[in-house]
Design an enzyme around this catalytic site. Structure first.
Site, mmCIF file in Angstrom:
data_model
loop_
_atom_site.group_PDB
_atom_site.id
_atom_site.type_symbol
_atom_site.label_atom_id
_atom_site.label_comp_id
_atom_site.label_asym_id
_atom_site.label_seq_id
_atom_site.Cartn_x
_atom_site.Cartn_y
_atom_site.Cartn_z
ATOM 1 N N HIS A 1 3.486 9.022 4.202
ATOM 2 C CA HIS A 1 4.106 9.430 5.465
ATOM 3 C C HIS A 1 5.017 10.629 5.229
ATOM 4 C CE1 HIS A 1 7.118 6.727 3.756
ATOM 5 N NE2 HIS A 1 8.001 7.016 4.695
ATOM 6 N N HIS B 1 8.294 11.317 5.585
ATOM 7 C CA HIS B 1 9.724 11.304 5.258
ATOM 8 C C HIS B 1 10.011 12.095 3.979
ATOM 9 C CE1 HIS B 1 10.751 7.546 7.848
ATOM 10 N NE2 HIS B 1 10.834 8.673 8.537
ATOM 11 N N ASP C 1 11.860 11.729 1.441
ATOM 12 C CA ASP C 1 11.851 11.080 0.124
ATOM 13 C C ASP C 1 10.433 10.702 -0.333
ATOM 14 O OD1 ASP C 1 12.112 9.141 2.288
ATOM 15 O OD2 ASP C 1 12.316 7.609 0.740
ATOM 16 N N HIS C 2 9.414 11.147 0.408
ATOM 17 C CA HIS C 2 8.027 10.918 0.003
ATOM 18 C C HIS C 2 7.231 12.215 -0.154
ATOM 19 C CE1 HIS C 2 8.321 6.498 0.532
ATOM 20 N NE2 HIS C 2 9.359 6.914 1.233
ATOM 21 N N HIS D 1 6.749 1.902 10.701
ATOM 22 C CA HIS D 1 7.860 2.620 10.066
ATOM 23 C C HIS D 1 7.900 4.050 10.627
ATOM 24 C CE1 HIS D 1 10.665 3.827 6.934
ATOM 25 N NE2 HIS D 1 9.838 4.779 6.536
ATOM 26 N N ASP E 1 6.343 3.000 2.745
ATOM 27 C CA ASP E 1 7.503 2.266 3.283
ATOM 28 C C ASP E 1 7.093 1.250 4.349
ATOM 29 O OD1 ASP E 1 9.069 3.780 1.647
ATOM 30 O OD2 ASP E 1 10.073 4.903 3.235
ATOM 31 N N HIS F 1 9.651 2.061 -2.726
ATOM 32 C CA HIS F 1 11.051 1.916 -3.177
ATOM 33 C C HIS F 1 11.267 0.667 -4.034
ATOM 34 C CE1 HIS F 1 13.000 4.972 -0.506
ATOM 35 N NE2 HIS F 1 11.936 4.741 0.238
HETATM 36 FE FE FE Z 1 11.213 6.029 1.872
HETATM 37 ZN ZN ZN Z 2 10.119 6.321 4.943
#
Ligand code: FE
Ligand code: ZN
Length: 239
Positions: A54, A56, A58-59, A112, A131, A169
């Site tokens: 996805h 985001h 942090d990905h 999400h 996530d 995570h």
């Molecule tokens: Fe994340």
């Molecule tokens: Zn995420």
């Protein structure tokens, strides 16, 4: 195929899948480029693709730099083509992506985010859930509805029990506090918590988990209907 777990940022995991017959490699959700580059250089890999679950930060945080350095291709969901940086190849729900020995089926699992997907390497029975599903938890619902998230988890539940789950995570210990709080008599969960603590004490990831273990221990997968799932999700947000 070998899977290497790469710690990124605070508590993210990126995963490098290596075809040991030829060194061709894929990285799933590179949060940042540096730890990926370090591993690739040290092991002389030929990094060919980024697979994103996805959009985001942090990905996808490493997309730009990794593409620049390795001239690789970025793969993600068709519906997220405008917000996954540097995307080259777009995939749709239930499509099978193949390249050389790599073969994965994509499932659209909104909740999400609206464009979240997972990658099922069905020959190895390995699933990258980003996530959406965590060990002993599930992602926060940011863009979707409770019903969408619940259906996405039902889809994951329908895969073979021994499917190995690699999530985005390291939230397992914190998630376990919530699960045990609402599922006090679950002895399988109690045993799993001991193993989790042991792994973390030894600086090891608690990943991968399996569908079977999550069905036994993850309270969000154990929820029978959307109503009870929604209630749990709300409680977890305040936990
Ligand atoms: Fe994340
Ligand atoms: Zn995420």
């Amino acid at each position: 195929m070998k899977i290497e777990i790469i710690k990124c940022l605070q508590d993210n995991y990126a995963y490098i899948i290596i075809d040991e017959t030829n060194g061709l490699s894929i990285v799933i959700d590179p949060s940042e480029s540096k730890p990926i580059i370090d591993y690739v250089e040290k092991n002389k890999l030929n990094l060919k693709f980024i697979l994103n679950t996805h959009h985001h930060f942090d990905h996808v945080g490493g997309n730009k730099e990794l593409k620049k350095k390795y001239n690789l291709q970025v793969i993600g969901f068709e519906g997220d083509k405008n917000r996954i940086p540097e995307i080259d190849i777009t995939l749709i729900d239930k499509e099978i992506w193949r390249n050389k020995n790599f073969e994965a089926k994509i499932y659209h699992i909104p909740g999400h985010t609206s464009g979240h997907i997972c990658y099922h390497f069905f020959k190895q029975n390995i699933l990258f859930t980003g996530d959406t599903l965590f060990s002993l938890g599930c992602g926060r619902i940011f863009e979707g509805t409770y019903k969408e998230m619940f259906s996405s988890l039902q889809l994951i539940k329908s895969l073979p029990l021994d499917t190995k789950i690699y999530c985005g995570h390291e939230y397992t210990l914190k998630n376990s506090d919530f699960c045990i709080n609402y599922d006090k008599e679950n002895s399988t969960l109690k045993d799993k918590i001991k193993l989790i603590k042991n792994k973390l004490d030894n600086n090891l990831p608690t990943i991968p988990t399996t569908i079977k273990e999550e069905l036994e221990c993850n309270i969000f997968l154990r929820a029978k209907d959307v109503k009870s799932f929604s209630k749990l999700r709300d409680l977890k947000d305040k936990f």
